[in-house]
Design a protein around this motif. Sequence first.
Motif, PDB file in Angstrom:
ATOM      1  N   UNK A  23       0.906  -1.270   0.062  1.00  0.00           N
ATOM      2  CA  UNK A  23      -0.151  -0.085  -0.001  1.00  0.00           C
ATOM      3  C   UNK A  23       0.849   1.197   0.032  1.00  0.00           C
ATOM      4  N   UNK A  24       0.570   2.098  -0.723  1.00  0.00           N
ATOM      5  CA  UNK A  24      -0.328   2.117  -1.719  1.00  0.00           C
ATOM      6  C   UNK A  24      -0.101   1.216  -2.941  1.00  0.00           C
ATOM      7  N   UNK A  25      -1.036   0.414  -3.690  1.00  0.00           N
ATOM      8  CA  UNK A  25      -1.037  -0.504  -4.470  1.00  0.00           C
ATOM      9  C   UNK A  25      -0.214   0.064  -5.842  1.00  0.00           C
ATOM     10  N   UNK A  79      12.564   7.568 -10.972  1.00  0.00           N
ATOM     11  CA  UNK A  79      12.076   6.398 -11.674  1.00  0.00           C
ATOM     12  C   UNK A  79      11.646   6.721 -13.000  1.00  0.00           C
ATOM     13  N   UNK A  80      12.539   6.290 -13.938  1.00  0.00           N
ATOM     14  CA  UNK A  80      12.460   6.493 -15.275  1.00  0.00           C
ATOM     15  C   UNK A  80      11.554   5.364 -16.110  1.00  0.00           C
ATOM     16  N   UNK A  81      10.894   4.462 -15.328  1.00  0.00           N
ATOM     17  CA  UNK A  81      10.031   3.313 -15.750  1.00  0.00           C
ATOM     18  C   UNK A  81       8.635   3.588 -15.143  1.00  0.00           C
ATOM     19  N   UNK A  82       7.695   2.948 -16.077  1.00  0.00           N
ATOM     20  CA  UNK A  82       6.447   2.888 -15.655  1.00  0.00           C
ATOM     21  C   UNK A  82       5.998   1.896 -14.618  1.00  0.00           C
ATOM     22  N   UNK A  83       6.822   1.067 -14.463  1.00  0.00           N
ATOM     23  CA  UNK A  83       6.889  -0.080 -13.377  1.00  0.00           C
ATOM     24  C   UNK A  83       8.281  -0.564 -13.058  1.00  0.00           C
ATOM     25  N   UNK A  99       5.216  -6.297  -8.471  1.00  0.00           N
ATOM     26  CA  UNK A  99       5.466  -5.440  -9.488  1.00  0.00           C
ATOM     27  C   UNK A  99       4.379  -3.939  -9.314  1.00  0.00           C
ATOM     28  N   UNK A 100       5.535  -2.974  -9.137  1.00  0.00           N
ATOM     29  CA  UNK A 100       4.926  -1.748  -8.610  1.00  0.00           C
ATOM     30  C   UNK A 100       4.769  -0.683  -9.803  1.00  0.00           C
ATOM     31  N   UNK A 101       3.393  -0.112 -10.200  1.00  0.00           N
ATOM     32  CA  UNK A 101       3.068   0.700 -11.295  1.00  0.00           C
ATOM     33  C   UNK A 101       3.306   2.170 -10.720  1.00  0.00           C
ATOM     34  N   UNK A 102       3.891   2.912 -11.728  1.00  0.00           N
ATOM     35  CA  UNK A 102       3.773   4.379 -11.601  1.00  0.00           C
ATOM     36  C   UNK A 102       2.849   4.794 -12.600  1.00  0.00           C
TER      37      UNK A 102
END
Length: 617
Positions: A23-25, A79-83, A99-102
């Motif tokens: 959390x947060x997911x 962080x330069x990536x989406x996950x 796998x953490x997503x931004x």
Amino acid sequence: MRKLLLTLSLFSSFTFAQIQKVEPMFWWKGMKNPELQILVYGKNISTYNLELSDNVKIKDIQKTENPNYVFVTINTNEVNKSSFKINIKNKNKVVDSYTYELKNRQANSANRNSFTSKDIVYLIMPDRFANGDESNDSKKELIDKANRQIPDGRHGGDLRGIINNIDYIQNLGATAVWLTPVNEDNQKQHSYHGYAQTDLYKIDARYGTNEDYRELSRQLNKRGMMLIQDYVTNHWGSLHWLIQDLPAKDWIHQFADGDNGFKRSNYRTTAQFDSNVAEIDKKEALDGWFDSTMPDMNQSNPLVVNYLTQNAIWWIEYAELGGMRVDTYPYNDKVGMAKWVKAITDEYPNFNVVGEAWMHSPAHIAYWQKDSKIAEIDNYNSYLPSVMDFPLFGAIPKAITEDESWDKGMIRIYDNFTNDFLYPNVNNMFVFMENHDTERFNEITNGNINDYKLGLTLISTVRGIPQVYYGSEIGMRGDKSKGDAAIRQDFPGGWKSDKQNAFTNDGRTTEQKQFHDFTAKIFNWRKNKEVIHSGKTKHFIPQNNVYVYFRYNDNESVMVVMNANTEKQTLKLDRFSEALNGFTSGKDIISNKNISVDTNNTISIDGKTSMIIELKK
């Protein structure tokens, strides 16, 4: 031998840490505050190594006395990536990962609209409004099952029911919808009210899904309306998963002389600023539990404040919210709450947050509003933009129903507004006749529609943000002495089996139509009246229980006359000449009649009625 090796291999894998919750997911790129603290939960997870993939740097790792928690801080700007992956390692072997997503923020998300004095707020208790999806009335994984025969039980109202009736709310003239909490509340009893939440990141399945909640918000936004979330910082439900396995003993307030840490609050929250207070009284007020099933959160713990802050921001961003109402505001640690609300408004400068400070003195209420001169005595700033005008709420039914004397009758309303100098922003205050915790206004007045019209006229034309409680607009009553369920009855027509449907004009009784039509007329008129939204006020001391005030700006002026007597009253207009200067006529938007306001004349008003006169030169 091969079977034995397989068994040993399986046994070994189960002894390694398993990620049970994160959390947060997920989160978003481009936040003003790029720092993100991720809670990672699993059996003995802190005894393992934690690494992030793709060269994502860990700014900080914080462990607590409970080995099942790790709090990982990163800078999302780096962080330069989406996950990326959160890897749990035993020595050099990855034993579990997440796998953490931004995600990318929506355009202009930081400047989203929020409720203001231009809005009218419609308060709904979702379980009691409308059942749009009967399939989710009860859920196997949730304890309390639907049964409309139990007054304090679950009745089946849900988010789909609200979505299905947005037309009704919009046509009434409301522009914002405040729902009592809809996050999961999996307590054994009375979970329908939602204030004992057991999962802050999940909509209660009996209401629908997170996606349903976002859909409701988006449907409102399409119509120029908005969704206000009811946020609870002071307490959680005792069955919340974090409460069941506390990260640290000081995550909540516990009393050594209490029952399993429980001691009930004395509810005397004036202890927050009482210079004469006894420390034991202050501790019990602020650290005591609201109820035995509602552990009191410790907002002086930085991890708790950060958890609450990120959770609130997560919902604002995810559900595209238009504001928040914060429950039991003065029961919280005020320093922690100032950090909480400032972090939110720093991220969303236009975002409005209103706090429930159920106090009876205007000075006590004013203390909690941002930039309060009163709070400066304590070198304190709450940063809370909006407060609820509980003193006015308490005065309205008395003023309307009692006989006039030196300190009774309409003078109560007048006296309330003489305290406006205390508030930093009088236009950003909730004004209301009732809510989900109070006696129904129509119960106090015995269903007298004329009293309702007087009260509604007042909250619709004075400074601030009017809030109406669902069902009042059709005359719903409820005696709180018979229990909270009495003031939270089902809206007629919200269930397929209901014999009457008050959502439709044809389905309303003659009496309900009177309540509804008056409400809709006033609210829809108010929508476009800038003079009401942000104008100044000039009021006159009530005489013969008649209160007269003007809302005005450089372009227009509105004269409001309220007669709380049962008999007709006649007023000499020369008394109001300083406000009527230049105006000779007007139109009463209630009766649609033209009115002469020549100061050489008089004006008559029937008993128990009001006039809202748009003045003309």
